[in-house]
Design an enzyme around this catalytic site. Sequence first.
Site: not given
Ligand code: GLA
Ligand code: ZN
Length: 695
Positions: A320, A167, A368, A169, A328, A127, A123, A161-162
């Site tokens: 979060e 990139c 996860e 390219c 992890w 780009c 994930r 997300n995050e």
């Molecule tokens: C990140 C992601 C989540 C998940 C958590 C796990 O913060 O945004 O989707 O993968 O890590 O700790």
């Molecule tokens: Zn690119």
Amino acid sequence: MTYQNITKYPPISERIPRMLHGADYNPEQWQHYPEVLAEDIRLMKLAKCNVMSVGIFSWVSLEPEEGVFTFEWLDRILDSFAENGIYAFLATPSGARPAWMSQKYPEVLRVEANRVRNLHGFRHNHCATSPVYREKVRIMNTKLAERYANHPAVIGWHISNEFGGDCHCDYCQEAFRAWVQDKYGTLDKLNHAWWTTFWSHTITDWSQVESPAPHGETQVHAMNLDWRRFVTDQTADFIKHEIVPLKAANPAIPVTTNLMEFFEGLNYWKFADLLDVISWDSYPTWHDREGDDSRQAAKVAMMHDIIRSIKGGKPWMLMESTPSLTNWQDVSKLKRPGMHLLSSLQAVAHGSDTVQYFQWRKSRGSSEKLHGAVVDHVGHEHTRVFGDVTHVGNALEKLEEVIGTSVPAEAAVIFDWENRWGINDSQGPRNKGVKYEETAEAHYLALWEQGVPVDVIHMDADFSKYKLLVAPMLYMVRSGVGERIQKFVENGGIFVATYWSGIVDEHDLCFLGGFPGPLRKTLGIWSEEIDGLHDHDRNHILPVEGNELDLQGEYEAVELCDLIHTEGAEVLAVYGSDFYAGRPALTVNRLGQGKAYYIASRNIGLFHSHFYRSLIDDAGISKALNVKLPHGVNTAIRTDGVHDYIFILNFTHEPQKIMLDGRTYADMLENHVIEDGSIQLDAYAVKVLKTERNK
Ligand code: GLA
Ligand code: ZN
């Protein structure tokens, strides 16, 4: 003169003027388990959860084939939320693409710095420039917005997300070239700024501009810096692109994106104006030291303060956190009893109006499946973790008056992303760890342990609202900053600088005429050389008798020792050994109404505690609570100007007793007035005390 910036902000959503409590929720994984989805609603209410982040990785469930949209499952989820008093931060799904898209349009896949395009998978690997990806995102976000921007359950947008990564390219190279050309205008200006005559790197045509590569250019520091700036700008532009259709459908719904702890790749301050509310994902490694979590707590507190400072003090969202453990980190340690409430309310203490988790329910398969969640694979509420989460839900209900209140910071620490990029790239006195981040944390910790509310700001921020400004390792001083610091001091501010400051300008070009460049007059010193020490090397500093900070004894100095000459500053301590024994190691310069301190060496042990304790007393900087605190007990404050909400947090595994300061306090979580002027805290316990604000 009042330094405090106290405001009562509105709640994140007027539709639910309550502390938000909830989690990332992935109902798309459970479409074949209708009984699970029904049970989720019952459990959410039981756990006092009122908000869920949905749809974060749902693209393939929303568009299983190109142009075929299947929103019905999401309709059902959101409708059932609305019926049950649960609200949603609805995500745009750009954090992960469907396989059909990568297969048909490989340009959406990121090209790494080695110029190899990634395969489909994982994930966060798209780009940000690809016209196809942008168009697919536009279509998806438009459809989501048209369908849900006025849905009664939807109170906010969670953009992607995050964000992170870059990139390389061809589209991104073109965009970088255009960015560089726009910034410099002429090749002469570019070549001067990048100092390209070095090693014959002069650029004679814009088309020669190429992003850094491990098998290509890595040594033109100013170019590395510009590439990072470009990546931030390009990411911000992508976020803007995501937001346009959302706001078009309903401008009143706030947008956020979840940021990451001390993430180096993006200058988060550039997101301030794009987002309505700032949020981040907090995963400290609690209990990684025997019995004492204060180092970890100070580090998280600093990140909370960065997040709050991005939008000038506005309440933020803990988007979060884990209710128990991650899967992890090197070791997945459970939160000890008490730690879940403690760490959750620590975020509130620093300005969060939410406590949210990753994740509501453990996924059954994939990477996860073993990550902590409110609901475990066992599927019911009779677990320790579910109890801890419910406990937080109950506590948040008692803290509703705290919503929208401010953290009254009179002190600020500068932690600047561009400075960080420059310093970490600089090839200087200690390549085995110049330790900018650790140094900023060490200075922050000394303020944190005394319960001093602190903003953490970048160097272009407004300094005038603070009494104390600390700038650890201000290697880069961008244009105008030196002048603004000088004015801050002349107007009565207290400024603290350290070794390895005032070395380069915003192009990473060294200041000519003596370090610390534009800070030289303010600090009243000239730094002639800096000594890098090996790990086994030690020096020490000896406070001068009768010094104004009342420092005594000696302090150990390690790693970096700056050799300075005073130019008007007074010497407060000198080096103890080596060929520079007796030369100044700590100085203060009086300028106008204020003072500027220079700490020439990296001092360990109790130096920072003693130094800042004196400084805080001297400057009359207010603390959350003006009492002596046992080690590992921290205090923090929020206020609306009428009432103070004081958080007392025990980050040790021992019970603690704290004497209060004689004011009348109500214990908000226990609903009683404190009678005897003291409180007891169990191991990893937290209390929130309400009192009238001292005028
Ligand atoms: C990140 C992601 C989540 C998940 C958590 C796990 O913060 O945004 O989707 O993968 O890590 O700790
Ligand atoms: Zn690119």
